[in-house]
Design a protein around this motif. Structure first.
Motif, PDB file in Angstrom:
ATOM      1  N   THR A   1       0.799  -1.378   0.069  1.00  0.00           N
ATOM      2  CA  THR A   1      -0.122   0.041   0.140  1.00  0.00           C
ATOM      3  C   THR A   1       0.705   1.423  -0.157  1.00  0.00           C
ATOM      4  OG1 THR A   1      -1.392  -1.115   1.409  1.00  0.00           O
ATOM      5  CG2 THR A   1      -1.960   1.130   1.295  1.00  0.00           C
TER       6      THR A   1
ATOM      7  N   ASP B   1      -4.417  -5.372   2.946  1.00  0.00           N
ATOM      8  CA  ASP B   1      -5.325  -4.258   2.542  1.00  0.00           C
ATOM      9  C   ASP B   1      -6.129  -3.726   3.502  1.00  0.00           C
ATOM     10  OD1 ASP B   1      -7.391  -2.931   1.330  1.00  0.00           O
ATOM     11  OD2 ASP B   1      -7.446  -4.316  -0.498  1.00  0.00           O
TER      12      ASP B   1
ATOM     13  N   SER C   1      -3.647   4.389   1.374  1.00  0.00           N
ATOM     14  CA  SER C   1      -4.512   3.695   0.804  1.00  0.00           C
ATOM     15  C   SER C   1      -5.723   4.636   0.090  1.00  0.00           C
ATOM     16  CB  SER C   1      -5.260   2.753   1.801  1.00  0.00           C
ATOM     17  OG  SER C   1      -5.348   3.314   3.204  1.00  0.00           O
TER      18      SER C   1
END
Lengths: 304, 313
Positions: A172, B211, B255
């Motif tokens: 990320t 994630d 993100s």
């Protein structure tokens, strides 16, 4: 603005092995019409097996289409590519210096001194130090390798860069850095990108226009500023609703089907009808064409 | 008493002795969904495997304890641990194609779990397999039970894996990046399935992912791992709304989402020098002098929240 490249009615197919002795011809790209303007980022959004990487290879000239034309406007064709996996797209036996100089010698000039100068300045731009020139890929992390791949693409001064899932193998924090780099390079070098990805957030961070692909066809082509607002192609709606992000509760998904495979054979009617919650009888018979719904939005759906 | 408790787990590379997981502790209550988030190299997968003493090759456990319902797994004889695996604690992994046996049908593989862990007769087992396949949302279970893994799509394979994991009626399910290899439209289907099953059966879940979007969708509590250390823990909403550790903040800022562009993240250095003090010191934007030489302890901020950073001392 001027068009840089245009694909007109492109069809591309492959022979696929279906059994030990049997082969079958499958169309992977069907009636693809697209153009990329100078300085524009066109995003191709689609899931695995939809033909988006094949489209990238046709644009790169690595695959010749069976039907249709690929036209490059303006002089020498200057295209480069950055791929998903920086582990396999760099030669493990080449130092970074050799990796960067090889395309420079081939495409720009056989001038070692200037090549090294250019390589050094590009490495700094992608956020690496000069010392990296003597490194082999295994000495670098995934993010660092992707930076080298980016420098390698830019060293020949391309006009168009095909980015095939450039950040999906990255963590990320590294993804954010690479996306920011790509954005600043686009402005600095007036680049055009063909950005191929399965991720709505990635395409939204970089693209000016977004083409949504499903089973070898474009089902929607929309300017970024109208992409999230309706009307949507039902597949676009599904992609948007399926997107997960921090602190956003996704809508309930209306559809529960599995995607069909291109190999399973020709589909009669709309490519998305088998998964579409709004499908009617006519959808199973005819493939709708892309039509302008607004000035900035084309959708291939009878409902729109 | 928590259902599972991991205490000060240390894992090391057995050839070099380098510590890969440095004293990780967390616990899972009954019915809880614990999300472990971390980037590659954070030690999240080896931690998950080590809970059931399934150390990957080349990795050894140097210290630490794991308690399941108060029983120490590491002190049990191997035969007892075997009874636990797939029965009370089961796992699903990232890539179903390499986790499934290519020469057995889906039905045979689900039945195998029942054969080992239940006393059902052959006929009852066949019936139960179909029930399980239906439960995980596989349409046409009779046909799918006769299919081989390569005949199924990625989403169906992962559903079959979940059916296998549920066959022993576990109390804890460990899911290691179960949706990373799936397309986004299938990912959300599998997540919803896991969420529903966990709610309906009171099944506890340890969900590992890189994630944050996925974690925020499914988890109730979160553990942020970085280079083998827990940097922050707490309830998901609290941590995501107000991250305390500079690394958690960096993760959230990087993100992206539908309307969320990557911020031009402030970060020090791409080339990291190993630090003697805080593991995050080389990349930290708030670098405190103390963190350069000294390791910060995990500081309890309130009842549910801890952070490993000198800024909160």
């Amino acid at each position: 603005m001027n068009k840089l490249i245009e694909l007109k009615g492109v069809y591309k197919g492959f022979k696929v092995r279906t059994g030990i002795l049997t082969k079958k011809f499958v169309w992977v790209l069907k009636d693809i019409n697209l153009f990329i303007l100078k300085g524009e980022v066109l995003g191709i959004l689609g899931e695995s097996g939809c033909g988006k990487s094949t489209l990238g290879s046709v644009v790169l000239g690595l695959n010749t289409p069976e039907r249709g034309k690929v036209e490059w406007y303006g002089g020498k064709k200057k295209i480069q590519a950055v791929f998903q996996d920086p582990y396999s797209s760099l030669n493990p036996r080449y130092t970074v210096k050799k990796t960067l100089l090889e395309p420079y010698f081939l495409c720009v000039a056989k001038d070692e001194k200037r090549g090294i100068e250019r390589a050094k300045s590009l490495l700094l731009k992608v956020g690496l130090k000069e010392e990296v020139l003597s490194f082999y890929p295994h000495m670098l992390s995934g993010g660092q390798r992707q930076r080298v791949a980016l420098a390698r693409a830019l060293i020949t001064e391309p006009e168009l860069v095909v980015l095939d899932e450039p950040t999906s193998a990255l963590d990320t924090t590294v993804q954010a850095q690479i996306l920011n780099l790509l954005k600043s390079f686009k402005e600095e070098f007036k680049l055009s990108y063909l950005l191929i990805t399965h991720s709505v957030p990635v395409v939204m961070s970089l693209a000016d226009r977004i083409a949504v692909m499903y089973m070898g066809r474009f089902v929607e082509i929309t300017h970024k500023d109208e992409f999230l607002s309706p009307p949507h192609h039902p597949y676009t709606e599904l992609l948007i609703d399926s997107t997960l992000e921090v602190a956003r509760i996704p809508k309930r998904i209306k559809e529960l089907g599995e995607p069909a495979s291109l190999i399973s054979g020709e589909i009669k009617g709309c490519v998305f009808a088998h998964r579409c919650p709004y499908a009617e009888e006519r959808c199973k018979k005819l493939q709708p064409e892309l039509v302008n719904v607004t000035e900035k939005k084309q959708i291939a759906c009878f409902k729109c | 008493m928590p259902l599972l408790e991991v205490e000060n787990l240390c894992l090391a590379d057995s050839s070099t002795g380098k510590l890969l997981v440095k004293g990780v502790s967390f616990s899972v209550e009954k019915g809880d969904v614990l999300g472990i988030v971390g980037e590659s190299g954070s030690g999240k997968s080896i931690t998950a495997l080590s809970i059931l003493k399934l150390y990957p090759p080349g990795i050894k456990c140097t210290s630490g304890k794991v308690y399941f319902k108060g029983m120490s797994i590491y002190d049990m004889p191997e035969s007892e641990v075997l009874k636990l695996r797939g029965k009370q604690i089961s796992m699903i992994l990232q890539d179903p194609l390499s986790a499934l046996n290519p020469v057995l049908t889906i039905g045979e593989q689900v039945e195998e779990v029942l054969e080992v862990h239940s006393s059902l007769s052959k006929k009852q087992r066949k019936k139960r397999v179909l029930e399980l396949l239906k439960e995980v949302g596989i349409s046409d279970p009779e046909l799918r039970a006769r299919s081989y893994p390569h005949e199924l799509s990625g989403g169906l394979r992962q559903r079959a894996m979940i059916a296998m994991a549920l066959a022993g009626e576990p109390e804890l399910l460990i899911a290691d990046e179960p949706t990373t290899a799936l397309d986004p439209t299938l990912q959300i289907q599998v997540l919803e399935l896991l969420k529903n099953i966990s709610q309906k059966k009171g099944l506890s879940l340890i969900f590992i992912s890189h994630d944050l979007g996925v974690i925020s969708y499914i988890a109730k509590h979160i553990v942020v791992l970085y280079k083998g250390e827990v940097l922050e823990t707490g309830k998901v909403e609290a941590v995501l709304k107000e991250p305390l550790h500079p690394y958690t903040k960096l993760l959230i800022d990087s993100s992206i989402g539908l309307n969320k562009r990557p911020k031009s993240c402030q970060e020090n250095l791409i080339f990291e020098e190993p630090s003697e003090g805080c593991v995050f010191y080389p990349r930290c934007v708030k670098r405190c002098e103390k963190g350069r030489k000294e390791k910060p302890p995990l500081i309890k901020v309130d009842e549910t929240r801890s952070v490993r950073c000198f800024l909160y001392e």
